[in-house]
Each structure stands twice: as structure tokens, then as C-alpha cells.
Design a protein around this motif. Structure first.
Motif, PDB file in Angstrom:
ATOM      1  N   LEU A 193       0.834  -1.202   0.000  1.00 33.31           N
ATOM      2  CA  LEU A 193       0.000   0.000   0.000  1.00 33.31           C
ATOM      3  C   LEU A 193       0.869   1.253   0.000  1.00 33.31           C
ATOM      4  O   LEU A 193       1.684   1.444   0.911  1.00 33.31           O
ATOM      5  CB  LEU A 193      -0.908   0.017   1.228  1.00 33.31           C
ATOM      6  N   LYS A 194       0.708   2.085  -1.010  1.00 35.61           N
ATOM      7  CA  LYS A 194       1.292   3.430  -0.996  1.00 35.61           C
ATOM      8  C   LYS A 194       0.245   4.377  -0.435  1.00 35.61           C
ATOM      9  O   LYS A 194      -0.801   4.585  -1.043  1.00 35.61           O
ATOM     10  CB  LYS A 194       1.681   3.890  -2.398  1.00 35.61           C
ATOM     11  N   PRO A 195       0.485   4.965   0.739  1.00 34.94           N
ATOM     12  CA  PRO A 195      -0.539   5.828   1.340  1.00 34.94           C
ATOM     13  C   PRO A 195      -0.686   7.155   0.597  1.00 34.94           C
ATOM     14  O   PRO A 195       0.160   7.540  -0.219  1.00 34.94           O
ATOM     15  CB  PRO A 195      -0.002   6.071   2.762  1.00 34.94           C
ATOM     16  N   THR A 196      -1.755   7.855   0.920  1.00 31.91           N
ATOM     17  CA  THR A 196      -1.931   9.222   0.453  1.00 31.91           C
ATOM     18  C   THR A 196      -0.748  10.082   0.907  1.00 31.91           C
ATOM     19  O   THR A 196      -0.232   9.893   2.009  1.00 31.91           O
ATOM     20  CB  THR A 196      -3.225   9.818   1.035  1.00 31.91           C
ATOM     21  N   ARG A 197      -0.339  11.006   0.069  1.00 35.63           N
ATOM     22  CA  ARG A 197       0.727  11.928   0.461  1.00 35.63           C
ATOM     23  C   ARG A 197       0.382  12.597   1.800  1.00 35.63           C
ATOM     24  O   ARG A 197      -0.732  13.101   1.984  1.00 35.63           O
ATOM     25  CB  ARG A 197       0.924  12.993  -0.620  1.00 35.63           C
ATOM     26  N   ASP A 198       1.327  12.563   2.727  1.00 31.67           N
ATOM     27  CA  ASP A 198       1.214  13.123   4.081  1.00 31.67           C
ATOM     28  C   ASP A 198       0.411  12.252   5.047  1.00 31.67           C
ATOM     29  O   ASP A 198       0.253  12.625   6.206  1.00 31.67           O
ATOM     30  CB  ASP A 198       0.634  14.541   4.070  1.00 31.67           C
ATOM     31  N   ARG A 199      -0.072  11.103   4.623  1.00 28.40           N
ATOM     32  CA  ARG A 199      -0.750  10.200   5.574  1.00 28.40           C
ATOM     33  C   ARG A 199       0.235   9.764   6.654  1.00 28.40           C
ATOM     34  O   ARG A 199      -0.131   9.659   7.828  1.00 28.40           O
ATOM     35  CB  ARG A 199      -1.331   8.990   4.833  1.00 28.40           C
ATOM     36  N   VAL A 200       1.454   9.463   6.257  1.00 28.48           N
ATOM     37  CA  VAL A 200       2.505   9.149   7.222  1.00 28.48           C
ATOM     38  C   VAL A 200       3.537  10.270   7.176  1.00 28.48           C
ATOM     39  O   VAL A 200       3.461  11.176   6.345  1.00 28.48           O
ATOM     40  CB  VAL A 200       3.157   7.779   6.942  1.00 28.48           C
ATOM     41  N   SER A 420       0.506  12.646  -8.092  1.00 30.13           N
ATOM     42  CA  SER A 420      -0.788  13.183  -7.663  1.00 30.13           C
ATOM     43  C   SER A 420      -0.977  13.093  -6.157  1.00 30.13           C
ATOM     44  O   SER A 420      -1.787  13.823  -5.580  1.00 30.13           O
ATOM     45  CB  SER A 420      -1.921  12.428  -8.354  1.00 30.13           C
ATOM     46  N   GLY A 421      -0.264  12.180  -5.513  1.00 27.45           N
ATOM     47  CA  GLY A 421      -0.403  11.981  -4.074  1.00 27.45           C
ATOM     48  C   GLY A 421      -1.505  11.023  -3.685  1.00 27.45           C
ATOM     49  O   GLY A 421      -1.750  10.810  -2.492  1.00 27.45           O
ATOM     50  N   GLY A 422      -2.185  10.412  -4.646  1.00 30.09           N
ATOM     51  CA  GLY A 422      -3.291   9.513  -4.328  1.00 30.09           C
ATOM     52  C   GLY A 422      -2.821   8.164  -3.829  1.00 30.09           C
ATOM     53  O   GLY A 422      -1.750   7.690  -4.192  1.00 30.09           O
ATOM     54  N   PRO A 423      -3.637   7.492  -2.990  1.00 32.51           N
ATOM     55  CA  PRO A 423      -3.252   6.187  -2.457  1.00 32.51           C
ATOM     56  C   PRO A 423      -3.510   5.061  -3.451  1.00 32.51           C
ATOM     57  O   PRO A 423      -4.395   5.160  -4.305  1.00 32.51           O
ATOM     58  CB  PRO A 423      -4.169   6.037  -1.234  1.00 32.51           C
ATOM     59  N   GLY A 439       0.726  -9.045  -9.470  1.00 34.07           N
ATOM     60  CA  GLY A 439      -0.031  -8.093  -8.665  1.00 34.07           C
ATOM     61  C   GLY A 439      -1.100  -7.382  -9.470  1.00 34.07           C
ATOM     62  O   GLY A 439      -0.982  -7.184 -10.681  1.00 34.07           O
ATOM     63  N   VAL A 440      -2.166  -7.004  -8.778  1.00 34.70           N
ATOM     64  CA  VAL A 440      -3.256  -6.223  -9.360  1.00 34.70           C
ATOM     65  C   VAL A 440      -3.385  -4.945  -8.539  1.00 34.70           C
ATOM     66  O   VAL A 440      -3.281  -4.970  -7.311  1.00 34.70           O
ATOM     67  CB  VAL A 440      -4.567  -7.030  -9.378  1.00 34.70           C
ATOM     68  N   HIS A 441      -3.623  -3.828  -9.206  1.00 35.46           N
ATOM     69  CA  HIS A 441      -3.485  -2.485  -8.630  1.00 35.46           C
ATOM     70  C   HIS A 441      -4.844  -1.801  -8.486  1.00 35.46           C
ATOM     71  O   HIS A 441      -5.650  -1.807  -9.415  1.00 35.46           O
ATOM     72  CB  HIS A 441      -2.600  -1.675  -9.582  1.00 35.46           C
ATOM     73  N   PHE A 442      -5.085  -1.222  -7.320  1.00 30.03           N
ATOM     74  CA  PHE A 442      -6.285  -0.427  -7.091  1.00 30.03           C
ATOM     75  C   PHE A 442      -5.869   0.957  -6.603  1.00 30.03           C
ATOM     76  O   PHE A 442      -5.018   1.079  -5.710  1.00 30.03           O
ATOM     77  CB  PHE A 442      -7.188  -1.077  -6.040  1.00 30.03           C
ATOM     78  N   SER A 443      -6.481   1.985  -7.156  1.00 27.32           N
ATOM     79  CA  SER A 443      -6.241   3.365  -6.745  1.00 27.32           C
ATOM     80  C   SER A 443      -7.520   3.954  -6.178  1.00 27.32           C
ATOM     81  O   SER A 443      -8.624   3.585  -6.584  1.00 27.32           O
ATOM     82  CB  SER A 443      -5.793   4.219  -7.942  1.00 27.32           C
ATOM     83  N   ALA A 444      -7.356   4.921  -5.255  1.00 25.34           N
ATOM     84  CA  ALA A 444      -8.497   5.597  -4.639  1.00 25.34           C
ATOM     85  C   ALA A 444      -8.230   7.087  -4.590  1.00 25.34           C
ATOM     86  O   ALA A 444      -7.092   7.550  -4.747  1.00 25.34           O
ATOM     87  CB  ALA A 444      -8.750   5.054  -3.230  1.00 25.34           C
ATOM     88  N   VAL A 445      -9.270   7.859  -4.341  1.00 26.06           N
ATOM     89  CA  VAL A 445      -9.117   9.293  -4.190  1.00 26.06           C
ATOM     90  C   VAL A 445      -8.350   9.587  -2.900  1.00 26.06           C
ATOM     91  O   VAL A 445      -8.287   8.748  -2.000  1.00 26.06           O
ATOM     92  CB  VAL A 445     -10.499   9.987  -4.203  1.00 26.06           C
ATOM     93  N   HIS A 446      -7.771  10.765  -2.825  1.00 27.59           N
ATOM     94  CA  HIS A 446      -6.944  11.133  -1.685  1.00 27.59           C
ATOM     95  C   HIS A 446      -7.662  10.890  -0.355  1.00 27.59           C
ATOM     96  O   HIS A 446      -8.815  11.288  -0.167  1.00 27.59           O
ATOM     97  CB  HIS A 446      -6.547  12.612  -1.782  1.00 27.59           C
ATOM     98  N   GLY A 447      -6.944  10.234   0.548  1.00 26.09           N
ATOM     99  CA  GLY A 447      -7.462  10.015   1.895  1.00 26.09           C
ATOM    100  C   GLY A 447      -8.323   8.791   2.070  1.00 26.09           C
ATOM    101  O   GLY A 447      -8.747   8.495   3.193  1.00 26.09           O
TER     102      GLY A 447
END
Length: 470
Positions: A193-200, A420-423, A439-447
Motif C-alpha cells: 500500500l502506498k498511502p496518500t501523500r502526508d498520511r505518514v 498526484s499523491g493519491g493512495p 499483482g493487481v493495482h487499485f487506486s483511490a481518491v486522496h485520503g
């Protein structure tokens, strides 16, 4: 001939995941020291094959395990990637050109990792400065994929992924500037998991970047390990600008509308193995009641890819020519950088005039990325443009122009989330006929890491992820 190797055995940690180890330590079934001793024994047995550990710190880890941290994963042994400072250890960035002195303090993210409860046993191997999507070097042995030892473990967090996939540890630090959590997760059959930018906590180098593309995180074998780690980071530091994220513990009853992207804009269609994995996932999602619809690649994808390639070259140029200052390493010797770093730096010089427009394009990608979720909850795609290659295919020893095109095609889907900073999350949902993870990839909106984790739990429960020890 390829070989599958693993370190699982009947010891203190057995085949437990991180949550299981932490629970056993908390219950007194095992001690944190016993867990650490088990990991050290596994590492000493298997790393001569994998070449996944850059720096060992076993004696200090054993001493620290006598008084483990009390975070959500308290007592669980782990490793930190070689581009992140750990007090008392060098940070060599996977490069022969860097011979740094031991850090005098932990990086902010290392502090956050320790607060989650993880113990640090040393540093994991990575390709030079993280530019490569495979943990390979021009003159050193590569890090090997434990599923198929003649194949790449991915990169740049290849050492971390190899150690987790093989069972040496249950969880390891990884970070992602263009796919470097998700690419090795896909190659080694892990959750990434790549988190949203600034989540960590931001990476130390983020402050000096025109566009912050780097996110810290972990690679794990189970969804709950990733969910617990991320929840633990929020207890250490919860970002005010993002929606709160607590502990996600299972799937949701909510049915999702999921956008499907099968091909990137690199000019190369997705290979048969990755395409088949995504289409099989579409069938599973539909059977589970989700609605999957085809959507275009978010934003002006062609312009974005040109901008990201230029930015990649800019960062390499900055390292090559200003490494002593960028990395605070007075012993940096640019004559010893590998051919990939040097080739990227030359590429930047030829195209330096493109820099202002490239940076504007990358900054604009955040808004265009957000718009892509106006009509869908998540976007599904391959993690990679083609399945995990044999070692040597992505070696820095390959002619630069050939290697660069191979890397662009391989890491075709992941960079948008960085700029973009999206997770986004890569899940080990399929395998090739010869047993390589896909691997299979899923993207979501920020946060919205919560929706990613809930769906990951659902897919894991629907069909458990393949285990290397079976």
C-alpha cells in the motif's frame, strides 16, 4: 533453473503474520527476544541466497528486544530500507558511490515506525538511489526473488519484499517514489500500500523536492498487517488535512463502482500475464456484486508520462552532481555511480529546458487525478506492464536507452499516484503458470485508504493469497 526458497520453520514465529506475532508477545506466549532470535536465524540461513540485507544490526536488535515498544505491533522484528536513517547505521542509498557515516539520529519516519512497535534489525538492500524497478547492480550480486530465484524481486524496495515474501520477517519498511512499494509487492506476492501523500511522516528528502513523490509504508503478507501498521502510524501522527483513518478490520458491505484501465500510455500494451490477472479480478469483483466499468487513464496521460520521465532524470542529475549536499555525505564519489544514474543525468542535461513545464504538469496531476473519481469509487489496473522478468533484464549494465524503455514499460501504471499523491495498493491476486506472483493495482481518491483496505480484505477472504511455503 529457478528455485523457490523460504525461511518458514517451526520456531517462535512459525507462519504467524505481524498481528499474530504481536498478539503472542502481548499474551506472553513468546517473548520479543524469542521472535527476534527466530528472525535472525532465518536471515542468516536465507540471506546468502537472497542478498536482501544491506546492513545487519542484530546485536543491538537483540538488546532492544528485552524492552520492546508497546505499539500496535509491539515486539515484531523488522528492517528499514537503506535510504532512511536509523541511528547508529550508515545510509548508503544502495550505492557504491556513497559511504556515509552512521546516522546520529533516526529519520522522522523511523521514529514513527518504532512507535508502531517494530524492532529494527538492520537495513534492506535497494538499487542505487532507488532509480531502478529491480534491486540489481552493475557489479554486485542482485537481490533474488524467493518465488523464483532467477527472477527480479522488483524495486526499489526489493530487499524488503524478498525478506517478507520468504518468511524471514513478517513486515518490512518500504517507500515509493514511482512504484517502489507496489512494484516489489507485485513481484514477490505481497500486499503493498502506498498511502496518500502526508498520511505518514514525509520522507526526509521531501522538503527539497519541487514535487514530493515519495511515500513511506511497508510490505506485508496479509491485509491486516498493512491495516494495523497504518492505524499505528496515525496514533503517532494523524495529519490534519486528511480524513481520519482508524483501524480497518475487515470488508465492507458496500458495493463499489470500479473503473477499469487495462493499458497504459507508454505505447506498449499490457502483456498477457498482467492482462489475464486483471480480467480474472474483474470476474471475481463482478461475482462479489461490484460494478466494473471501463474508464480512460486519468488526466492527460501522455503529457504526464513525459513529465515524470523528465522529473526522474532531474532527480538523478541532482544526485549525480550535488550528491555531497543532497545526501549530506562528504564521502560521495560520483565517479562510482552506476550506468543508470549516469544515463539519467545525461538525459536531463539534453532536456533541461523542459523542467518548468514538467513540474507544472506533475503538480496539475493532483487535480486531474481527483476528477477521475467523480464517477467511480476505485480504479483497477495492472500493477506492472509485464510480469516479473528474469534477472539481468533490468540490470544497470544494460545499455541505458534499452534499459530506460524497459523500465518505462514495466513501471507504466504506478507513477501517477506518486505525483498526484493519491493512495494505491497492489494485491497478490494471481500467478503465472510457472508460479510467479502477479499483482493487481487499485487506486483511490486522496485520503480513502479505508476503501482500498476493505476491498483488499474482501478479496483475501474470497480466495486467500498464495503462500510460498505450500
Amino acid at each position: 533453473m529457478t528455485t523457490r526458497v523460504h525461511a518458514f520453520r517451526d520456531d517462535a514465529i512459525g507462519d504467524l503474520d505481524s498481528v499474530g506475532v504481536a498478539a503472542a508477545v502481548a499474551a506472553g506466549t513468546i517473548s520479543a527476544r524469542e521472535a527476534t532470535e527466530a528472525v535472525i536465524a532465518r536471515a542468516e540461513a536465507l540471506d546468502p541466497v537472497l542478498d536482501a540485507i544491506q546492513t545487519r544490526d542484530f546485536d543491538r536488535a537483540l538488546a532492544a528486544s528485552e524492552h520492546p515498544a508497546h505499539g500496535i505491533l509491539g515486539g515484531v522484528p523488522s528492517f528499514v530500507k537503506d535510504n532512511t536513517a536509523v541511528a547508529g547505521l550508515p545510509t548508503d542509498q544502495g550505492s557504491l558511490a556513497v559511504r556515509s557515516r552512521p546516522a546520529t539520529s533516526d529519520a522522522p519516519f523511523t521514529e514513527q515506525l518504532r512507535a508502531v512497535g517494530l524492532g529494527v534489525l538492520g537495513k534492506t538492500a535497494m538499487p542505487e538511489f532507488g532509480w531502478n524497478a529491480s534491486a540489481e547492480w552493475a557489479t554486485l550480486p542482485p537481490t533474488r526473488n524467493p518465488w523464483h530465484t532467477e527472477h527480479s524481486a522488483g524495486g526499489s524496495s526489493g530487499g524488503a519484499a524478498a525478506l517478507v515474501a520468504s518468511g524471514v520477517v513478517t513486515i518490512a519498511h518500504a517507500n515509493d517514489g514511482g512504484g517502489s512499494i507496489r512494484i516489489p509487492a507485485a513481484a514477490c506476492g505481497l500486499v503493498g500500500l502506498k498511502p496518500t501523500r502526508d498520511r505518514v511522516v514525509p520522507a526526509a528528502e521531501a522538503a527539497s523536492m519541487p514535487v514530493d513523490v515519495v511515500s513511506n509504508g511497508v510490505v506485508t503478507r496479509t491485509v491486516r498487517d498493512t491495516a494495523h501498521f497504518l492505524a499505528g502510524t496515525q496514533r503517532f501522527r494523524a495529519p490534519a488535512a486528511l480524513r481520519p483513518l482508524g483501524l480497518v478490520e475487515g470488508p465492507s458491505d458496500r458495493r463499489l463502482r470500479i473503473g477499469l484501465v487495462l493499458d497504459s500510455v507508454t505505447g506498449h500494451p499490457t502483456d498477457d500475464g498482467c492482462r489475464a490477472a486483471v480480467l480474472a479480478t474483474v470476474e471475481r469483483l463482478t461475482a462479489l456484486g461490484h460494478d466494473v466499468v471501463e474508464v480512460p487513464v486519468p488526466g492527460d496521460a501522455v503529457r504526464f508520462m513525459h513529465a515524470f520521465k523528465h522529473y526522474w532524470s532531474l532527480l538523478a542529475f541532482s544526485t549525480q552532481h550535488f550528491g555531497r549536499h543532497v545526501m549530506h555525505s562528504p564521502d560521495f564519489d560520483r565517479r562510482l555511480t552506476d550506468p543508470l544514474t549516469q544515463g539519467l543525468a545525461r538525459r536531463f542535461v539534453r532536456n533541461a529546458w523542459r523542467t518548468p513545464a514538467a513540474i507544472r504538469t506533475l503538480k496539475r496531476s493532483e487535480h486531474l487525478y481527483q476528477q477521475a473519481f467523480d464517477d467511480v469509487d476505485l480504479i483497477l489496473s495492472p500493477t506492472l506492464g509485464y510480469v516479473t522478468p528474469r534477472l539481468g533484464h533490468l540490470s544497470p549494465a544494460v545499455d541505458f536507452d534499452v534499459l530506460f524503455e524497459r523500465l518505462v514499460q514495466y513501471a507504466a501504471f504506478t507513477p501517477l499516484n506518486n505525483a498526484s499523491g493519491g493512495p494505491a495498493i497492489s494485491l497478490p491476486l494471481e500467478q503465472t503458470p510457472d508460479g510467479r506472483p502477479v499483482g493487481v493495482h487499485f487506486s483511490a481518491v486522496h485520503g480513502d485508504e479505508q476503501t482500498l483496505l476493505e476491498l483488499a480484505y474482501e478479496l483475501e477472504a474470497d480466495r486467500p493469497f498464495a503462500r510460498i511455503q505450500d
